[in-house]
Design an enzyme around this catalytic site. Structure first.
Site, PDB file in Angstrom:
ATOM      1  N   HIS A 223       5.530  14.102 -11.336  1.00 13.64           N
ATOM      2  CA  HIS A 223       4.422  13.942 -11.621  1.00 13.64           C
ATOM      3  C   HIS A 223       3.408  12.686 -11.071  1.00 13.64           C
ATOM      4  O   HIS A 223       4.198  11.779 -12.990  1.00 13.64           O
ATOM      5  CB  HIS A 223       3.088  15.043 -12.695  1.00 13.64           C
ATOM      6  CG  HIS A 223       3.626  15.958 -12.323  1.00 13.64           C
ATOM      7  ND1 HIS A 223       4.482  16.813 -12.365  1.00 13.64           N
ATOM      8  CD2 HIS A 223       2.863  17.420 -11.737  1.00 13.64           C
ATOM      9  CE1 HIS A 223       4.209  18.290 -12.743  1.00 13.64           C
ATOM     10  NE2 HIS A 223       3.034  18.798 -12.432  1.00 13.64           N
TER      11      HIS A 223
ATOM     12  N   GLU B 184      -5.710  -9.557 -13.807  1.00 13.13           N
ATOM     13  CA  GLU B 184      -4.519  -9.053 -13.458  1.00 13.13           C
ATOM     14  C   GLU B 184      -3.276 -10.182 -13.616  1.00 13.13           C
ATOM     15  O   GLU B 184      -1.901  -9.589 -13.932  1.00 13.13           O
ATOM     16  CB  GLU B 184      -4.384  -8.957 -11.816  1.00 13.13           C
ATOM     17  CG  GLU B 184      -5.390  -7.862 -11.345  1.00 13.13           C
ATOM     18  CD  GLU B 184      -5.601  -7.780  -9.877  1.00 13.13           C
ATOM     19  OE1 GLU B 184      -4.726  -8.276  -9.371  1.00 13.13           O
ATOM     20  OE2 GLU B 184      -6.037  -7.310  -9.734  1.00 13.13           O
TER      21      GLU B 184
END
EC number: 3.1.30.-
Length: 282
Positions: free
Chosen positions: A121, A276
């Protein structure tokens, strides 16, 4: 007569204005149609069969970019807060996604059997336990990648549990994006580049980006240079079951470099450049 001449002079300009407004109106829903794309659409995926390897599937439970060549998602993106959690049991109804365009191969729930890889998943079953419908949606095969059992059931699962703990015990809201990249992984039956007679490609790495919001509902405006972002990049291989997920933490910039995607594109570039580049250390 002058009045009519003036009107005729204006007519082409009015047409251009109306066309511009119409095009803007048509494009707007694609930008804001899914809560799961609040932080951005990493690959600019579109629901257009002219782009079969970057095809946007926007579901109530998550959004994803599907790749009709690899037959796995490029990425899956979803929101996680307490409203998605409840007591619904795991449905385990792995099945083909019939919403794919006509003529595309639909990966079957049985296609991973005997491959040595888990039906891994991306949006976890346990992240959608408020209703049977929402839990069942996580078992569509477009939400799966071939994942080495030691990866899927080891550090990957532990990070999923940690993420839910942030929501349940600390009241956070998360925006999560995950996927795989590269070619060839090592499952319980050895290294493979494809499974299901070549129909499905196996990625070499699995990655995840998690934006942790202190204030649920704040959306992009809740992201600051102090916002915690967890990013991991793990080998899709055996032998890592006991590894701590924290050992695989990297910067978002690193994953962008390896995938070519642009994460958190709805966040201002000045904030992006800070969060980031940072590697989580909590």
């Amino acid at each position: 007569m002058k009045k009519y001449k003036f009107f005729n002079f204006l007519l082409p300009f009015l047409g251009v204005v109306l066309l511009t407004l119409l095009l803007h109106w048509q494009k707007a829903p694609a930008q804001s149609s899914s809560i799961h794309l609040t932080m951005g659409n990493p690959s600019g995926a579109v629901t257009n069969t002219s782009y079969p390897n970057n095809y946007l599937l926007s579901k109530s439970q998550y959004a994803l970019s599907y790749n009709n060549t690899t037959r796995i998602p490029n990425w899956v993106s979803w929101q996680l807060n307490n409203s998605w959690l409840g007591s619904t049991p795991r449905q385990d109804d792995f099945r083909a996604d019939t919403s794919l365009p006509s003529g595309w191969y639909q990966v079957q729930g049985t296609d991973y059997q005997g491959s040595g890889f888990d039906r891994g998943h991306m949006t976890p079953s346990a992240d959608r336990t408020n209703t049977v419908t929402n839990n069942s949606a996580t078992f569509l095969m477009t939400n799966m990648i071939p994942q080495a059992p030691d990866n899927n059931q080891g550090p990957w699962a532990n990070l999923e549990n940690y993420s839910r703990d942030l929501v349940v015990n600390q009241g956070k809201e998360l925006y999560i994006i995950s996927g795989g990249y590269g070619s060839g992984g090592t499952g319980s039956n050895g290294t493979k580049y494809t499974i299901a007679n070549g129909k499905i490609q196996v990625p070499a790495r699995t990655w995840k980006v998690i934006v942790v919001l202190d204030t649920p509902g704040s959306g992009v405006s809740g992201v600051t240079t102090n916002t915690r972002v967890i990013a991991v990049d793990m080998p899709n291989s055996q032998g890592i079951r006991s590894d701590n997920w924290k050992t695989y933490r990297v910067s978002v910039d690193s994953i962008e470099s390896n995938t070519g995607y642009n994460f958190l594109s709805n966040v201002s570039t000045s904030i992006q450049s800070v969060i980031e580049a940072r590697i989580d250390n909590l």
